[in-house]
Design an enzyme around this catalytic site. Structure first.
Site: not given
Length: 786
Positions: A688, A731
């Site tokens: 990511s 996140k």
């Protein structure tokens, strides 16, 4: 001419009409017999002392009860007894005396003239006239003959006693001596003492002797049958058989029989399933053939205890009041709406279909987000028992399935142990930290959990120790995990995963005020008026002293403040304290969590990314720099293989599109590039960070910086596409905690924003990228074709 004798007449003349009566337990004294005796009762000691100061003559009467009595009543003693003279007396101490008694004649108690401190009774002396004839001599000869056989078969009896019996010419003395030396009950001996007719007494004693002789002959027969080639096990068997034969002949039962009957009763009451009842009956039959001193006896009893104490049929009734369950869940926990909704759905379905199988839920999320405590609330809402076992660090499969009974100290596994502790077959069963189960040469515990956590299989869970199936389908299993990647796919597939991503700042403030502060105030002995927190103070603790998705560190800091206030109150330095943003540092010290984002991204080559960790989401800085060299790429910061591959792919894309990005194509042959991710002691991996590495390299090579409140996440490909990533909610919460205002994320992750709290979505601008050029256009404010 017949000869008559009254052998007790001379002795009877010595017996007073009023005698002190000494109770005897489990023994009968006969005339002319000598009896050693230990006297312990205070009253009896007084009786002995007074008899010794007079004529030394006392009366003895046996107790009717088989158990010794601390305080005898007149009705507890037989009416017939024996007068005795004290030959010797020795006091061991004030409350203990040793006696040597010799019987001198029978008597019958007419009435008691005194009951305290000891018995005094008016007695009738019993003389026994007898006439010697052929029948009497025949009875005596037969008795002596049978008695000598007993002496021969009894190793504990000296041979001289048989010769002594043969030399006796008085039938009453013969019967008394034989009765006092053979193995018979107190009741039988008392009956002989009370029989005055000499012919009748000889017949009764002969019957007792014959009975005892038959038992000894049976024992002798058993001994001869098993004597050859005996090892220890065979010897134990012989002794058990001999004991059993003696008890059978005596018509007695032992403790083993009582225990076996108790187990059979428990099996009937518990209504064990057919397989379990069959195994229990087989074990009971084995137990009945064992001696209590055998090692296997304890093993069999332990197994039967487990079988009969498990809740095979016992269930607790479920609470079907959905409103009440909702209230309990809301009272215990703030937020966690998805988990609460799933529990209420289960209750609703359970209300409509009581036979539904228990679900397997997995609460996955960072530490301190309420996974374990939610299990307690679920059990309370359902009205069920709650059992929790910690799986962290378990490496032995036997911890789950138990040990087989062939091993010393074998026990069932933790699942069956938990069910037994619960006392019902439908508890809420929490398997904590399922992601931390290990495996080694002792087996793989996670594989053993496959059967436990499969509703299609666990109706017949087979524990190795029990070796019979137990129905776990009514149990509601809840598992917890910080990460799902370490859980084997087959095990993860059996569970319904509910993610607890963490809490927003607003949620943490509300939880602290409603739950954490009152709990820590009480734990530290403070009253409501002695400490108060302002909302600004709570916010300052969260933003300045903790950086986490959960609540554990927040509660620790609140506890630190409460302890500081408690110390001042205890020393009478302060009466109360109001905690606000201005005085927090007095208790917690200087602010520890500072916002360094704006300073760190102020130079080209530094970009903020978003990462997912076991503790929730986090901010990740990626730094890139260039130096003279030969085109080598260096990466540092404890990077995993996947992250290194993302960096290589990002560099390859930039080199391929160098002209489009206005980068000198010769730059890569003349310079080395170094990519570093700080916090180098922490291992990092995952795809990511691909867009973040791409942006950092582009920023370095173009000399442009990114926005100070911009962060990004996404995976990249060599063809320039941006692929979706996981952990979006974690996140986004981390970005919100850090004050991020703009986020670039993959277009494919746009659907994941449904799980983001409304206040977080309102505070952040989201930009969705399909290609790597989209990312660069937004991050560096450049133009170009996507």
């Amino acid at each position: 001419m017949a000869k008559k004798k009254q052998p007790e007449k001379s002795s009877s003349d010595k017996i007073p009409e009023i005698l002190p009566i000494l109770p005897l337990h489990d023994i009968v004294l006969f005339p002319k017999m000598v009896l050693p005796l230990m006297v312990l009762q205070k009253e009896s000691i007084q009786l002995i002392d007074e008899a010794m100061s007079k004529n030394r003559i006392i009366g003895t009467a046996a107790s009717r009860s088989d158990d010794p009595q601390p305080d005898y009543k007149t009705g507890d003693l037989y009416d017939f007894g024996t007068a005795a003279v004290i030959l010797k007396m020795a006091k061991v101490d004030e409350d203990k005396a040793q006696l040597l008694l010799q019987g001198i004649g029978r008597f019958k108690i007419k009435k008691y003239t005194q009951e305290s401190p000891y018995f005094l009774a008016q007695v009738e002396h019993l003389s026994i006239p007898w006439e010697k004839d052929k029948e009497l001599e025949g009875l005596m000869a037969n008795l002596v003959n049978q008695y000598q056989k007993i002496v021969q078969l009894s190793p504990g009896m000296p041979p001289e006693i048989g010769a002594m019996a043969k030399s006796l010419d008085e039938p009453d003395t013969l019967t008394d001596m034989v009765t006092s030396t053979i193995n018979s009950t107190t009741k039988e001996k008392q009956e002989i003492l009370e029989t005055l007719d000499i012919h009748e007494r000889l017949k009764k004693v002969t019957k007792l002797v014959n009975y005892q002789l038959e038992i000894l002959e049976i024992g002798n027969k058993i001994q001869s049958e098993v004597k050859g080639g005996m090892d220890k096990q065979q010897r134990d068997y012989y002794l058990r058989q001999q004991l059993k034969a003696i008890r059978d002949e005596l018509g007695e039962t032992d403790d083993t029989s009582v225990e076996i009957e108790e187990y059979r009763k428990k099996i009937t009451e518990k209504k064990l399933p057919e397989a379990a009842a069959k195994e229990a009956e087989r074990e009971i039959n084995r137990l009945s053939r064992m001696h209590p001193s055998s090692a296997e006896y304890t093993v069999a009893m332990t197994y039967l205890d487990w079988l009969t104490e498990l809740p095979w049929q016992e269930s607790t009734p479920d609470n079907n009041d959905l409103d009440k369950a909702q209230k309990i869940l809301d009272t215990d926990h703030f937020g966690l709406e998805k988990a609460k909704k799933r529990i209420l759905e289960y209750l609703a379905v359970r209300k409509l279909n009581p036979d539904i199988k228990g679900p397997i839920l997995c609460f996955a999320g960072p530490p301190g987000t309420g996974k374990t405590s939610l299990g307690h609330s679920i059990a309370r809402a359902l009205g069920r028992k709650f059992i929790r076992i910690a799986l962290g660090g378990i490496r032995d499969e036997a911890e789950i399935r138990g040990h087989r009974r062939t091993y010393v100290g074998a026990l069932p596994g933790r699942i069956i142990q938990g069910i037994r502790r619960a006392g019902s077959n439908n508890p809420v069963f929490m398997l904590d930290e399922i992601d931390k189960v290990g495996s080694d040469f002792r087996g793989d515990p996670s594989s053993a959990l496959l059967e436990v956590l499969d509703p299609e299989q666990n109706f017949s869970f087979a524990d190795h120790y029990l070796d019979v199936p137990f129905d776990l389908s009514k149990v509601m299993f809840i598992t917890t995990a910080n990460i799902l990647d370490t859980i084997p796919p087959a095990l993860r597939d059996r569970m319904e995963v509910l993610r607890l991503a963490g809490y927003t700042l607003e949620e943490k403030i509300k939880i602290a005020i409603k739950y954490l502060i009152p709990r820590q105030r009480t734990a530290n002995g403070l009253k409501a008026g002695q400490i108060t927190f302002t909302k600004a103070a709570v916010k300052q603790i969260i933003t300045g002293y903790t950086r986490e998705a959960g609540l554990r560190n927040l509660e620790r800091e609140i506890a630190n403040i409460c302890r500081g206030v408690a110390s001042g109150v205890a020393r009478e330095e302060i009466a109360s304290a109001k905690i606000d943003a201005s005085n927090i540092a007095e208790y917690l010290g200087p602010v520890r969590a500072t916002n360094e984002m704006k300073q760190r991204v102020a130079t080209p080559g530094v970009v903020m990314g978003l990462a997912w960790t076991e503790a929730g989401g986090d901010i990740l800085f990626i730094e890139a720099t260039a130096m003279k060299g030969t085109g080598k790429l260096t990466m540092t910061g404890q990077l995993g293989d996947v992250m290194k591959e993302s960096a290589t792919a990002a560099l390859s894309y930039i080199r391929t599109n160098a002209k489009k990005l206005a980068i000198d194509e010769d730059f890569f042959q003349k310079n080395d590039i170094h990519i570093h991710i700080p916090a180098g002691a922490i291992p990092k991996d995952g795809p990511s960070a691909g867009v973040t590495m791409l942006t950092a390299l582009a920023s370095l090579l173009t000399g442009k910086t990114t926005s100070k409140d911009l962060a990004m996440t996404g995976e990249i490909t060599l063809r320039g596409q941006v692929l979706p990533v996981g952990g979006i909610k974690e996140k986004m919460l981390a970005a919100h905690r850090a004050g991020i205002k703009t986020i670039i994320m993959p277009k494919w992750n746009e659907k994941d924003l449904e799980d983001i709290p409304a206040n977080v979505k309102k505070a952040i601008n989201f930009h969705f990228a399909e290609t790597m050029q989209d990312v660069l256009n937004r991050a560096l404010k450049t133009t170009g074709n996507s």
